[in-house]
Design a protein around this motif. Sequence first.
Motif, PDB file in Angstrom:
ATOM      1  N   ASN A   4       0.860  -1.171   0.000  1.00 27.13           N
ATOM      2  CA  ASN A   4       0.000   0.000   0.000  1.00 27.13           C
ATOM      3  C   ASN A   4       0.904   1.231   0.000  1.00 27.13           C
ATOM      4  OD1 ASN A   4      -1.753   2.070   0.452  1.00 27.13           O
ATOM      5  ND2 ASN A   4      -2.829   1.077   2.134  1.00 27.13           N
ATOM      6  N   HIS A   6      -0.066   4.325  -0.389  1.00 26.71           N
ATOM      7  CA  HIS A   6      -0.829   5.550  -0.157  1.00 26.71           C
ATOM      8  C   HIS A   6      -0.049   6.441   0.786  1.00 26.71           C
ATOM      9  CE1 HIS A   6      -4.675   3.945  -1.813  1.00 26.71           C
ATOM     10  NE2 HIS A   6      -3.990   2.838  -1.637  1.00 26.71           N
ATOM     11  N   ILE A   8      -0.278   9.455   3.423  1.00 27.49           N
ATOM     12  CA  ILE A   8      -1.200  10.204   4.257  1.00 27.49           C
ATOM     13  C   ILE A   8      -0.549  11.557   4.531  1.00 27.49           C
ATOM     14  CG2 ILE A   8      -2.349  10.330   6.502  1.00 27.49           C
ATOM     15  CD1 ILE A   8      -2.319   7.254   6.511  1.00 27.49           C
ATOM     16  N   ASP A  10      -2.360  14.203   5.983  1.00 32.08           N
ATOM     17  CA  ASP A  10      -2.938  14.760   7.203  1.00 32.08           C
ATOM     18  C   ASP A  10      -3.635  13.637   7.952  1.00 32.08           C
ATOM     19  OD1 ASP A  10      -4.198  16.126   9.231  1.00 32.08           O
ATOM     20  OD2 ASP A  10      -5.081  17.653   7.941  1.00 32.08           O
ATOM     21  N   TYR A  11      -2.945  13.081   8.942  1.00 32.05           N
ATOM     22  CA  TYR A  11      -3.493  11.932   9.650  1.00 32.05           C
ATOM     23  C   TYR A  11      -4.730  12.311  10.455  1.00 32.05           C
ATOM     24  CZ  TYR A  11      -3.443   7.194  11.290  1.00 32.05           C
ATOM     25  OH  TYR A  11      -3.787   5.902  11.520  1.00 32.05           O
ATOM     26  N   ASP A  12      -4.880  13.588  10.807  1.00 30.45           N
ATOM     27  CA  ASP A  12      -6.090  14.026  11.502  1.00 30.45           C
ATOM     28  C   ASP A  12      -7.337  13.736  10.667  1.00 30.45           C
ATOM     29  OD1 ASP A  12      -5.200  14.893  13.995  1.00 30.45           O
ATOM     30  OD2 ASP A  12      -4.642  16.867  13.211  1.00 30.45           O
ATOM     31  N   LEU A  13      -7.216  13.828   9.362  1.00 29.45           N
ATOM     32  CA  LEU A  13      -8.361  13.524   8.494  1.00 29.45           C
ATOM     33  C   LEU A  13      -8.748  12.047   8.606  1.00 29.45           C
ATOM     34  CD1 LEU A  13      -7.451  15.563   5.270  1.00 29.45           C
ATOM     35  CD2 LEU A  13      -9.107  16.156   7.068  1.00 29.45           C
ATOM     36  N   VAL A  14      -7.749  11.182   8.703  1.00 22.21           N
ATOM     37  CA  VAL A  14      -8.013   9.755   8.863  1.00 22.21           C
ATOM     38  C   VAL A  14      -8.712   9.507  10.200  1.00 22.21           C
ATOM     39  CG1 VAL A  14      -6.949   7.470   9.078  1.00 22.21           C
ATOM     40  CG2 VAL A  14      -6.071   9.119   7.397  1.00 22.21           C
ATOM     41  N   LEU A  15      -8.182  10.120  11.259  1.00 17.15           N
ATOM     42  CA  LEU A  15      -8.793   9.964  12.585  1.00 17.15           C
ATOM     43  C   LEU A  15     -10.198  10.557  12.620  1.00 17.15           C
ATOM     44  CD1 LEU A  15      -5.725  10.734  14.879  1.00 17.15           C
ATOM     45  CD2 LEU A  15      -6.706   8.505  14.319  1.00 17.15           C
ATOM     46  N   ASP A  16     -10.384  11.700  11.975  1.00 19.32           N
ATOM     47  CA  ASP A  16     -11.717  12.313  11.910  1.00 19.32           C
ATOM     48  C   ASP A  16     -12.711  11.351  11.268  1.00 19.32           C
ATOM     49  OD1 ASP A  16     -10.667  14.629  12.997  1.00 19.32           O
ATOM     50  OD2 ASP A  16     -10.757  15.789  11.134  1.00 19.32           O
ATOM     51  N   ALA A  17     -12.300  10.719  10.183  1.00 15.81           N
ATOM     52  CA  ALA A  17     -13.199   9.816   9.465  1.00 15.81           C
ATOM     53  C   ALA A  17     -13.523   8.575  10.292  1.00 15.81           C
ATOM     54  CB  ALA A  17     -12.579   9.416   8.130  1.00 15.81           C
ATOM     55  N   LYS A  18     -12.546   8.074  11.014  1.00 19.41           N
ATOM     56  CA  LYS A  18     -12.744   6.823  11.741  1.00 19.41           C
ATOM     57  C   LYS A  18     -13.333   7.028  13.136  1.00 19.41           C
ATOM     58  CE  LYS A  18     -10.636   2.405  12.603  1.00 19.41           C
ATOM     59  NZ  LYS A  18      -9.610   1.480  12.251  1.00 19.41           N
TER      60      LYS A  18
END
Length: 102
Positions: A4, A6, A8, A10-18
Amino acid sequence: MQTNNHKIEDYDLVLDAKYGKEGTPQRRLFEEEAKAFYASQILLQARKEAKMTQSELAERTGTTKSYISKIENGMIEPGVGLFFRLISSLGLRIDISKPLGI
């Protein structure tokens, strides 16, 4: 085997989504659990570096092997008093002369 690649940005975006936005109950719970797990891994690593068994650490701190195991697995967090006994028994110290950055 595929990897993979990919990136990242802005990891905050990942945390926001999850887990939801910062400040939401779900995000706070995740962050508390993450900090507890991180602390448990530091204690586990320190115990291993001290070449001490869970039983030995439990005896030095006045608790049980089972309780030490639960701490190291992130299932429970020790109270402040036990935390300081653990730190001391492992030959660690907390440097309070530096800002915590909170």
